[in-house]
Structures are given as structure tokens and as C-alpha cells.
Design an enzyme around this catalytic site. Sequence first.
Site, PDB file in Angstrom:
ATOM      1  N   CYS A 110       0.859  -1.199   0.000  1.00 19.93           N
ATOM      2  CA  CYS A 110       0.000   0.000   0.000  1.00 19.93           C
ATOM      3  C   CYS A 110       0.885   1.236   0.000  1.00 19.93           C
ATOM      4  O   CYS A 110       1.884   1.288   0.728  1.00 19.93           O
ATOM      5  CB  CYS A 110      -0.908  -0.011   1.234  1.00 19.93           C
ATOM      6  N   HIS A 153      -9.097  -3.412  -3.151  1.00 16.03           N
ATOM      7  CA  HIS A 153      -8.117  -2.718  -2.307  1.00 16.03           C
ATOM      8  C   HIS A 153      -8.489  -1.233  -2.214  1.00 16.03           C
ATOM      9  O   HIS A 153      -8.471  -0.638  -1.127  1.00 16.03           O
ATOM     10  CB  HIS A 153      -6.712  -2.889  -2.891  1.00 16.03           C
ATOM     11  N   GLU A 154      -8.851  -0.627  -3.372  1.00 18.54           N
ATOM     12  CA  GLU A 154      -9.162   0.816  -3.386  1.00 18.54           C
ATOM     13  C   GLU A 154     -10.512   1.117  -2.742  1.00 18.54           C
ATOM     14  O   GLU A 154     -10.638   2.084  -1.981  1.00 18.54           O
ATOM     15  CB  GLU A 154      -9.133   1.346  -4.820  1.00 18.54           C
ATOM     16  N   HIS A 157     -10.276   1.302   0.907  1.00 20.12           N
ATOM     17  CA  HIS A 157      -9.773   2.589   1.411  1.00 20.12           C
ATOM     18  C   HIS A 157     -10.917   3.584   1.633  1.00 20.12           C
ATOM     19  O   HIS A 157     -10.869   4.402   2.550  1.00 20.12           O
ATOM     20  CB  HIS A 157      -8.766   3.219   0.440  1.00 20.12           C
TER      21      HIS A 157
HETATM   22  O1  LIG Z   1      -1.990   1.879  -1.841  1.00 22.70           O
HETATM   23  C1  LIG Z   1      -2.768   1.744  -2.785  1.00 22.70           C
HETATM   24  O2  LIG Z   1      -3.987   1.811  -2.656  1.00 22.70           O
HETATM   25  C2  LIG Z   1      -2.197   1.370  -4.102  1.00 22.70           C
HETATM   26  C3  LIG Z   1      -1.718  -0.039  -4.100  1.00 22.70           C
HETATM   27  C4  LIG Z   1      -2.847  -0.859  -4.658  1.00 22.70           C
HETATM   28  C5  LIG Z   1      -2.719  -2.345  -4.639  1.00 22.70           C
HETATM   29  C6  LIG Z   1      -1.871  -3.005  -3.787  1.00 22.70           C
HETATM   30  C7  LIG Z   1      -1.806  -4.407  -3.817  1.00 22.70           C
HETATM   31  C8  LIG Z   1      -2.606  -5.116  -4.682  1.00 22.70           C
HETATM   32  C9  LIG Z   1      -3.447  -4.448  -5.517  1.00 22.70           C
HETATM   33  C10 LIG Z   1      -3.502  -3.064  -5.499  1.00 22.70           C
HETATM   34  C11 LIG Z   1      -0.407   0.021  -4.857  1.00 22.70           C
HETATM   35  O3  LIG Z   1      -0.623  -0.157  -6.190  1.00 22.70           O
HETATM   36  S1  LIG Z   1       0.793  -0.983  -4.149  1.00 22.70           S
HETATM   37  C12 LIG Z   1       2.084  -1.000  -5.223  1.00 22.70           C
HETATM   38  C13 LIG Z   1       1.893  -1.862  -6.419  1.00 22.70           C
HETATM   39  C14 LIG Z   1       2.451  -1.449  -7.577  1.00 22.70           C
HETATM   40  C15 LIG Z   1       2.328  -2.216  -8.712  1.00 22.70           C
HETATM   41  C16 LIG Z   1       1.621  -3.423  -8.670  1.00 22.70           C
HETATM   42  C17 LIG Z   1       1.038  -3.843  -7.497  1.00 22.70           C
HETATM   43  C18 LIG Z   1       1.186  -3.058  -6.351  1.00 22.70           C
HETATM   44 NI    NI Z   2      -3.543   1.076  -0.439  1.00 17.36          NI
END
Ligand SMILES: O=C(O)C[C@@H](Cc1ccccc1)[C@H](O)SCc1ccccc1
Ligand code: NI
Length: 183
Positions: A110, A153-154, A157
Site C-alpha cells: 500500500c 483494495h481501493e 480505502h
Molecule cells: O496503496 C494503494 O492503494 C495502491 C496499491 C494498490 C494495490 C496493492 C496491492 C494489490 C493491488 C492493489 C499500490 O498499487 S501498491 C504497489 C503496487 C504497484 C504495482 C503493482 C502492485 C502493487
Molecule cells: Ni492502499
Amino acid sequence: MITMDDIVREGHPALRKVTEEVPLPPSEEDKETLEEMIQYLKNSQDEQVCNRYGLRPGVGLAAPQINVNKRMLAVHFTDMKDKLYSYGLFNPRIVSHSVEKTYLSTGEGCLSVDREVPGYVPRYRRITVKATDLEGNDVKLRLRDYAAIVFQHEIDHLHGVMFYDHIDQDNPFKEPENATPAD
Ligand SMILES: O=C(O)C[C@@H](Cc1ccccc1)[C@H](O)SCc1ccccc1
Ligand code: NI
């Protein structure tokens, strides 16, 4: 331009709030914020821009992560079948989901969490999401596997839920019931 300085980290109260619905049609300010969130994701995936501004790569970003208490999210990624998902969504909600679960064998990270939190994060394998897009149109997205994980995931949040809330504390790498790994 959104940089890492704008992204709040765990412990910040914004990450544990249930966000306010965005009044529709969206205001110019809300549309601009959402466009900046999409641009952050594009910048973070561009090696030159990412290095120049010290960004962490991301495939999704939710408004609470930039301390905006509004129910809106951005995603920008291609799935394992090279399908591009690039959306800015207002008031997204999961309207239906499978019983079957999925998870990433690598676990999740995250942008708001500056540490590794190991463990499987069980997610629904298929979801249907309804929302309003940047042009003010109603959208209905049927998502599965990796795309379903990113959107969950989003959307989490937007309800003050962090990925590690789903990890089995007693056995983080316990195979989730009725689940198939997405990777
Ligand atoms: O913090 C966030 O919401 C963005 C996350 C979303 C995410 C994390 C894990 C699995 C799915 C979505 C970031 O994208 S974490 C960094 C990342 C970068 C590339 C690919 C996967 C995760
Ligand atoms: Ni996140």
C-alpha cells in the site's frame, strides 16, 4: 502534481474514515482532483518521472490517501491479459460478488504503508462495481482476478479498511477457504 509528500501514511486518521459520497454531477474541483490521482498513477509507472520525483509505483489510489474525505478512486493498470483499466470513479460500490475468493500469493502492499506486511489478503474472485465516471456517466464493471483485487483494495480505502485488516493474524499464509490465487 501529486507526489509522495501528498500521500498520508498509516496512523493518519484519514485512512480510517468512511468517506463522504461525492455530490453528482461532480464539481470541477472534484473532477480535477480525480484527474490528478490518475496522473499520479501514470507518473509512477513512467520510470523517468518516477525516479525524478521519487514516486512509489502504484496501480490504484483512493482519495483518503491524499487526505481527501471523498468517495472517489483512480486505477491505472493492465491485467495479465493486457487489458487496460484506467478509470477515475465517483461513489464506486460493489453491487454483487462471487462466493469464490482469490488472493495474491505475493500478498499486498500500500502506498500509505511504509513497511512489508506479509500474508494472504482474501478477496472476492469476481465483483460487479457500479459508479459514476469522470464524464458523469454511470458505469457497471464486471471484474475478476487481479482487476477485482485492485478495485477491492481501493474501495476498502473508501471505507477506512486497510489490506492487512484481512490477513489471518494467527496464520498469515493460511490458504484462504474456497480461494484460487490470482497470480
Ligand atoms: O496503496 C494503494 O492503494 C495502491 C496499491 C494498490 C494495490 C496493492 C496491492 C494489490 C493491488 C492493489 C499500490 O498499487 S501498491 C504497489 C503496487 C504497484 C504495482 C503493482 C502492485 C502493487
Ligand atoms: Ni492502499
